[in-house]
Design a protein around this motif. Structure first.
Motif, PDB file in Angstrom:
ATOM      1  N   ASP A 167       0.826  -1.207   0.000  1.00 16.89           N
ATOM      2  CA  ASP A 167       0.000   0.000   0.000  1.00 16.89           C
ATOM      3  C   ASP A 167       0.859   1.255   0.000  1.00 16.89           C
ATOM      4  O   ASP A 167       0.584   2.217  -0.726  1.00 16.89           O
ATOM      5  N   GLU A 168       1.926   1.262   0.789  1.00 13.87           N
ATOM      6  CA  GLU A 168       2.814   2.422   0.840  1.00 13.87           C
ATOM      7  C   GLU A 168       3.560   2.594  -0.484  1.00 13.87           C
ATOM      8  O   GLU A 168       3.752   3.729  -0.951  1.00 13.87           O
ATOM      9  N   VAL A 169       3.974   1.486  -1.063  1.00 12.12           N
ATOM     10  CA  VAL A 169       4.669   1.555  -2.351  1.00 12.12           C
ATOM     11  C   VAL A 169       3.743   2.146  -3.411  1.00 12.12           C
ATOM     12  O   VAL A 169       4.161   2.990  -4.225  1.00 12.12           O
ATOM     13  N   GLN A 170       2.483   1.744  -3.422  1.00 14.83           N
ATOM     14  CA  GLN A 170       1.525   2.274  -4.393  1.00 14.83           C
ATOM     15  C   GLN A 170       1.323   3.764  -4.195  1.00 14.83           C
ATOM     16  O   GLN A 170       1.232   4.521  -5.170  1.00 14.83           O
ATOM     17  N   LYS A 171       1.274   4.223  -2.944  1.00 17.25           N
ATOM     18  CA  LYS A 171       1.116   5.654  -2.673  1.00 17.25           C
ATOM     19  C   LYS A 171       2.316   6.445  -3.191  1.00 17.25           C
ATOM     20  O   LYS A 171       2.171   7.523  -3.758  1.00 17.25           O
ATOM     21  N   ILE A 172       3.500   5.878  -2.985  1.00 14.97           N
ATOM     22  CA  ILE A 172       4.708   6.571  -3.443  1.00 14.97           C
ATOM     23  C   ILE A 172       4.757   6.631  -4.963  1.00 14.97           C
ATOM     24  O   ILE A 172       5.041   7.691  -5.554  1.00 14.97           O
ATOM     25  N   MET A 173       4.478   5.531  -5.621  1.00 13.38           N
ATOM     26  CA  MET A 173       4.554   5.498  -7.075  1.00 13.38           C
ATOM     27  C   MET A 173       3.462   6.352  -7.711  1.00 13.38           C
ATOM     28  O   MET A 173       3.625   6.848  -8.829  1.00 13.38           O
ATOM     29  N   ALA A 174       2.338   6.541  -7.003  1.00 10.05           N
ATOM     30  CA  ALA A 174       1.247   7.374  -7.527  1.00 10.05           C
ATOM     31  C   ALA A 174       1.472   8.851  -7.262  1.00 10.05           C
ATOM     32  O   ALA A 174       0.761   9.700  -7.817  1.00 10.05           O
ATOM     33  N   CYS A 175       2.473   9.160  -6.435  1.00 10.53           N
ATOM     34  CA  CYS A 175       2.752  10.555  -6.087  1.00 10.53           C
ATOM     35  C   CYS A 175       3.348  11.281  -7.295  1.00 10.53           C
ATOM     36  O   CYS A 175       4.344  10.853  -7.872  1.00 10.53           O
ATOM     37  N   SER A 176       2.727  12.394  -7.671  1.00  9.48           N
ATOM     38  CA  SER A 176       3.214  13.160  -8.823  1.00  9.48           C
ATOM     39  C   SER A 176       4.294  14.153  -8.431  1.00  9.48           C
ATOM     40  O   SER A 176       4.973  14.718  -9.292  1.00  9.48           O
ATOM     41  N   GLY A 177       4.459  14.377  -7.130  1.00  8.36           N
ATOM     42  CA  GLY A 177       5.488  15.295  -6.658  1.00  8.36           C
ATOM     43  C   GLY A 177       6.762  14.561  -6.294  1.00  8.36           C
ATOM     44  O   GLY A 177       7.101  13.534  -6.885  1.00  8.36           O
ATOM     45  N   ASP A 178       7.439  15.091  -5.283  1.00  7.72           N
ATOM     46  CA  ASP A 178       8.697  14.473  -4.838  1.00  7.72           C
ATOM     47  C   ASP A 178       8.398  13.259  -3.969  1.00  7.72           C
ATOM     48  O   ASP A 178       7.857  13.386  -2.862  1.00  7.72           O
ATOM     49  N   LYS A 179       8.749  12.096  -4.463  1.00  7.42           N
ATOM     50  CA  LYS A 179       8.523  10.860  -3.709  1.00  7.42           C
ATOM     51  C   LYS A 179       9.369  10.843  -2.444  1.00  7.42           C
ATOM     52  O   LYS A 179       8.960  10.310  -1.406  1.00  7.42           O
ATOM     53  N   GLU A 180      10.547  11.411  -2.514  1.00  8.38           N
ATOM     54  CA  GLU A 180      11.436  11.432  -1.357  1.00  8.38           C
ATOM     55  C   GLU A 180      10.845  12.291  -0.239  1.00  8.38           C
ATOM     56  O   GLU A 180      10.914  11.918   0.938  1.00  8.38           O
ATOM     57  N   SER A 181      10.253  13.428  -0.618  1.00  9.21           N
ATOM     58  CA  SER A 181       9.650  14.308   0.383  1.00  9.21           C
ATOM     59  C   SER A 181       8.447  13.652   1.038  1.00  9.21           C
ATOM     60  O   SER A 181       8.183  13.865   2.226  1.00  9.21           O
TER      61      SER A 181
END
Length: 340
Positions: A167-181
């Motif tokens: 679930d967390e991986v999907q949220k990160i990959m769906a993030c259009s901004g800075d994934k690191e932030s």
């Protein structure tokens, strides 16, 4: 990053093969044209060759110094990840080692693994390509085909699955901004949970937040180098001067090559020495420009890059050991003296 004693002459010749072929072709054409046509008035006077060469040398020296400064700054910021990560780890251990009921996402293991995910996301971001970078240069493609960077042979989502839930991986990959932030935001939120439930003191909370602030500043500094190239006006004038100088070299050295054999009556033969003379002088300046330019983007995935992959791996191995976790991770080793 090359960690051997030096590049070999064969490495440099292979790296500049395309440019050397152009230099030889142009020198042959110019020498043949001047020798056959006997249009000696088309030769370039020595003072002009000297002036252009001096201007070019100054330009390349300035560029090389600035590119070296960018590379050194990138290496310094990358190595500071070590200290900041270890301080964060020590303070997290001190703050949570005696806690019992820790909220989900704020456990020591959660925060450590989230930090590994942040390092992974950051190094993938830094290895992403930019239009001004040199990774697709012919010489670099040939060189790196044998020793690709770790990021070019794997995918971010696959790497993140080693540290985070699906679930967390999907949220990160769906993030259009800075994934690191986004990952850092989760770390801030976890600390706020601990403080809200009075599981850590105000003093400890402020100290941990300060460590996350350090990581955020380092991330910003690394992204600044990644996202903004060496000024294109200085780059452009250096390239223009190199091309101009290389173009006039055969026309400037031809009279000297011809004069070498004039007294012995073999000027028609010594005139062809203009080819190796011109290639040698041109190669020096072309190589200097190329060395500087290939040092200006320290995260593009080339052989002269900052070894961000190795740094991230060393941090992960050390932090897993601090957590008391046994693992089979090994430091990234150099291949053909190249460490990524």
């Amino acid at each position: 990053m090359h960690i051997g004693r030096q590049y070999s002459v064969n490495d440099f010749l292979a790296w500049t093969r395309k440019e050397t072929q152009w230099l030889i072709g142009w020198a042959l054409f110019a020498t043949l044209f001047l020798h056959v046509s006997t249009l000696n008035f088309l030769t370039v006077p020595a003072p002009i060759l000297t002036i252009v060469g001096a201007a070019l040398a100054i330009s390349l020296a300035f560029k090389s110094q600035q590119c070296f400064a960018r590379c050194t700054n990138a290496l310094t910021l990358s190595e500071q990840l070590n200290g900041s990560s270890f301080i964060l780890a020590e303070r997290l251990i001190s703050a949570t080692c005696e806690l019992g009921d820790v909220p989900s996402g704020a456990r020591l293991e959660d925060m450590f693994y989230r930090h590994f995910a942040w390092l992974t996301s950051l190094r993938f971001y830094l290895r992403d390509s930019r239009s001004w970078e040199n990774r697709f240069d012919a010489g670099n493609i040939r060189f790196l085909a044998k020793i690709p960077s770790p990021e070019s042979t794997s995918a971010l989502d696959d790497e993140l699955k080693n540290y985070l839930s699906d679930d967390e991986v999907q949220k990160i990959m769906a993030c259009s901004g800075d994934k690191e932030s986004l990952i850092l935001d989760w770390q801030y939120e976890a600390l706020r949970k601990l403080r809200k439930q009075n599981l850590i003191s105000e003093y400890m909370f402020i100290g941990l937040i300060a460590r996350l602030d350090d990581l955020s500043r380092l991330q910003g500094g690394l992204k600044l180098i990644k996202n903004y190239p060496y000024p294109r006006n200085y780059y452009s004038i250096a390239v223009i001067l190199v091309k101009m100088f290389v173009a006039i070299i055969p026309f400037g050295l031809f009279p000297f090559a011809y004069e070498l054999g004039k007294s012995a009556g073999i000027a028609d033969w010594t005139a062809w020495l203009n080819v190796p003379f011109s290639v040698a002088v041109g190669w020096v300046f072309v190589s200097l420009e190329k060395v500087g330019e290939n040092s200006s983007n320290p995260f593009e995935g080339n052989a002269n890059d900052v070894p961000i992959s190795s740094i991230a791996r060393r941090i992960e191995i050390a932090m897993r050991g601090m957590m008391g976790e046994s693992n089979d991770l090994q430091p990234i080793v150099a291949k053909s003296d190249i460490l990524f």
